[in-house]
Design an enzyme around this catalytic site. Structure first.
Site, PDB file in Angstrom:
ATOM      1  CG  ASP A 148      -2.192   0.737   1.049  1.00  0.00           C
ATOM      2  OD1 ASP A 148      -2.319   1.460   0.041  1.00  0.00           O
ATOM      3  OD2 ASP A 148      -3.087   0.615   1.910  1.00  0.00           O
ATOM      4  CG  ASP A 172      -9.632   3.107   1.358  1.00  0.00           C
ATOM      5  OD1 ASP A 172      -8.930   2.895   0.352  1.00  0.00           O
ATOM      6  OD2 ASP A 172      -9.189   3.077   2.520  1.00  0.00           O
TER       7      ASP A 172
HETATM    8  C1  9PG Z   1      -4.907   0.930   5.796  1.00  0.00           C
HETATM    9  C2  9PG Z   1      -5.717   1.372   4.595  1.00  0.00           C
HETATM   10  C3  9PG Z   1      -6.401   0.199   3.866  1.00  0.00           C
HETATM   11  C4  9PG Z   1      -7.059   0.705   2.602  1.00  0.00           C
HETATM   12  C5  9PG Z   1      -6.046   1.435   1.744  1.00  0.00           C
HETATM   13  C6  9PG Z   1      -5.408   2.562   2.530  1.00  0.00           C
HETATM   14  O1  9PG Z   1      -5.849   9.062  -0.050  1.00  0.00           O
HETATM   15  N1  9PG Z   1      -5.627   8.788   1.126  1.00  0.00           N
HETATM   16  O2  9PG Z   1      -5.257   9.673   1.931  1.00  0.00           O
HETATM   17  C7  9PG Z   1      -5.798   7.448   1.579  1.00  0.00           C
HETATM   18  C8  9PG Z   1      -5.499   7.114   2.872  1.00  0.00           C
HETATM   19  C9  9PG Z   1      -5.678   5.802   3.299  1.00  0.00           C
HETATM   20  C10 9PG Z   1      -6.158   4.857   2.434  1.00  0.00           C
HETATM   21  C11 9PG Z   1      -6.479   5.201   1.151  1.00  0.00           C
HETATM   22  C12 9PG Z   1      -6.290   6.501   0.703  1.00  0.00           C
HETATM   23  O3  9PG Z   1      -6.352   3.551   2.863  1.00  0.00           O
HETATM   24  O4  9PG Z   1      -6.617   1.919   0.571  1.00  0.00           O
HETATM   25  O5  9PG Z   1      -7.634  -0.366   1.879  1.00  0.00           O
HETATM   26  O6  9PG Z   1      -5.457  -0.804   3.546  1.00  0.00           O
HETATM   27  O7  9PG Z   1      -4.824   2.055   3.732  1.00  0.00           O
HETATM   28  O8  9PG Z   1      -4.365   2.010   6.485  1.00  0.00           O
END
Ligand code: 9PG
Length: 500
Positions: A309, A369
């Site tokens: 990730d 998400d």
């Molecule tokens: C775990 C999560 C989950 C999730 C992932 C990810 O754009 N953003 O700021 C952003 C933050 C967190 C995020 C997605 C986008 O979540 O997509 O499935 O694994 O991390 O912390």
């Protein structure tokens, strides 16, 4: 040089840097800036987001752009902040303008170098930070030109054949609140249900950056992998190997291993967990050694499905020990990880730059998400925000990417408890995942009633025959599903789901 493309009588005058070569269904144009003078006036433009979370979709050139607005922190995390033009129509790597009768004019980069494609009422343009990738130019039926583009990309970058199967992930139920006892109970309840993978998400590690068992896993991560394996599931694990929070052991003890800013201090490359974070400078031998150690450890514990990730952070602009282009640096890092874990470990990319991940990841997340609610009231109008609607809209606009890797639209729900989504909204998520052919959930069996358990079992067992009948309409096993009202924002949703 000036060149006129001829698409069965439709003539498109262009500026290109070298002689285009006719290939089946289009032209390959040498690397360098491209401008195509299209005759369509104000029309729909397809913009493609840079990473998994970046918005993608069609918007008219004379209306509001699709993208992240007025939020520098989110832009840095969820799109290509160095190139994004929130108030004019542009996107990453590939774009298209709609002509007549469903035909579209597509311009897409066949490689890396942070290529951008944008449009206005007169021009479809392409340029890159690093002019190394040729372009594909085609005019034809929408699905055909996107399929031809994807096939040319995978001819050049590869196509992995790993299959995830059905996945249970801990994120959309427990979030960071996991420990070995909860995992054991959840796994025991899932025994006999049709899942291939049980994937632990964020929360097992003490802090992002330090990939060792956290306090919730006193028996160690290998013990949990054995528990999962013992119940008949492939053990899966989440990590964000290219970033480190400021408080991590890695960032505190070795700031020199991080990507640096022009001020000679570690560069902030994104925001989450109520903090900023840094990126590893993967051009350094010591960082490669560190990654080797981390991945040998995880695979040694018994995890054979890895959700990697926040990977975009390995491809942001910044100072590294070797001045290679950032997308090439990223791809090299993922190839290094692949060489450590071997071919048989499934790698799902999340927050990955889409095109640089082709041929190295088995699967990639293609939207923001999901959430147990329809829209995110906290950030109205941010298409990268958490929520079921945003997840469906981004994912369905990336259906064409199935030809590059498995495409993960994120988890679906069966539970009616702890959920603000109504039946129709949950069904739309399940239909989207059926169309994208990637089925996962986070619902613990204990949270489901008898009927919901039956629905989960049936859904996870079936493989559907999918036909696409329109841009957003499909036939799933003979059943017509039209997602157009959701994508265009005309779907009626229950009021409760808007208040989160
Ligand atoms: C775990 C999560 C989950 C999730 C992932 C990810 O754009 N953003 O700021 C952003 C933050 C967190 C995020 C997605 C986008 O979540 O997509 O499935 O694994 O991390 O912390």
């Amino acid at each position: 040089m000036q060149y006129t493309f001829d698409f069965a009588g439709l003539r498109i005058p262009a500026n290109v840097v070298g002689q285009p070569e006719a290939v089946s269904n289009g032209f390959v144009v040498p690397a360098g800036p491209v401008a195509l003078l299209h005759p369509f006036g104000d029309t729909e433009f397809y913009r493609h987001g840079w990473n998994s979370w970046s918005p993608s979709g069609w918007a008219r050139t004379d209306s509001e752009t699709i993208g992240i607005k007025n939020s520098p922190n989110r832009l840095l995390t969820a799109d290509d902040a160095a190139n994004e033009t929130p108030h004019s129509h542009s996107g990453s790597a590939v774009g298209a303008v709609a002509g007549s009768d469903g035909d579209v004019l597509l311009l897409g980069a066949l490689g890396l170098g942070s290529p951008r494609v944008g449009a206005d009422r007169n021009v479809l343009w392409g340029r890159a930070e690093d002019d190394t990738a040729d372009w594909f130019v085609a005019y034809g039926p929408e699905r055909q030109v996107f399929a031809d583009y994807a096939d040319l990309v995978s001819q050049r970058l590869g196509r992995r054949t790993g299959r995830a199967g059905t996945v249970w992930s801990s994120w959309y139920s427990y979030f960071e609140g996991i420990d070995e006892e909860l995992v054991s109970r959840t796994v025991a309840d899932l025994a006999g249900y049709p899942f291939d993978v049980f994937q632990l998400d964020d929360g097992w590690e003490p802090i992002v950056g330090d990939w060792v068992a956290g306090p919730g896993f006193p028996s160690g991560m290998a013990a949990t992998a054995r528990t999962i394996d013992g119940a008949g599931f492939t053990p899966g694990l989440w990590l964000a190997p290219l970033i480190a929070l400021p408080g991590s052991e890695l960032a505190r003890s070795r700031p020199d291993l991080l990507v640096q800013g022009d001020d000679g201090r570690p560069l902030i490359t994104g925001h989450n967990w109520g903090s900023h974070y840094y990126s590893l400078d993967t051009t350094q031998g010591e960082v490669k050694d560190h990654l080797r150690e981390v991945f040998e450890r995880l695979v040694g514990w018994g995890y054979r499905y890895l959700k990697l990730d926040f990977m975009y952070a390995g491809a942001v602009a910044g100072q590294r020990s070797i001045p290679l282009h950032r997308e090439a640096v990223y791809r090299d890092a993922v190839q290094h990880i692949r060489s450590v874990v071997g071919d048989s470990v499934y790698m799902l990319g999340c927050g990955v730059p889409m095109i640089p991940s082709v041929g190295v990841f088995d699967g990639a997340r293609v939207g923001p998400d999901v959430g147990a609610f329809w829209d995110n009231a906290e950030r109205v109008g941010d298409p990268s925000g958490v929520g079921a609607r945003n997840s469906i809209v981004s994912s369905i606009n990336r259906t064409w990417m199935k030809r590059l890797y498995e495409v993960d639209p994120d988890a679906v729900y069966f539970r009616s408890s702890r959920n603000l989504l109504d039946d129709a909204e949950r069904q739309a998520l399940r239909d989207t995942a059926a169309i994208l052919e990637f089925r996962s959930t986070s619902d613990p069996i204990a949270w489901l009633n008898k009927t919901e358990r039956q629905h989960l079992t049936r859904y996870m067992q079936e493989t559907s025959v999918i036909e696409q009948t329109g841009r957003y309409s499909f036939r799933i096993d003979g059943r017509d599903v039209d997602l157009t009202p959701i994508v265009t924002g005309t779907a009626v949703t229950n009021a409760a789901s808007l208040i989160v």
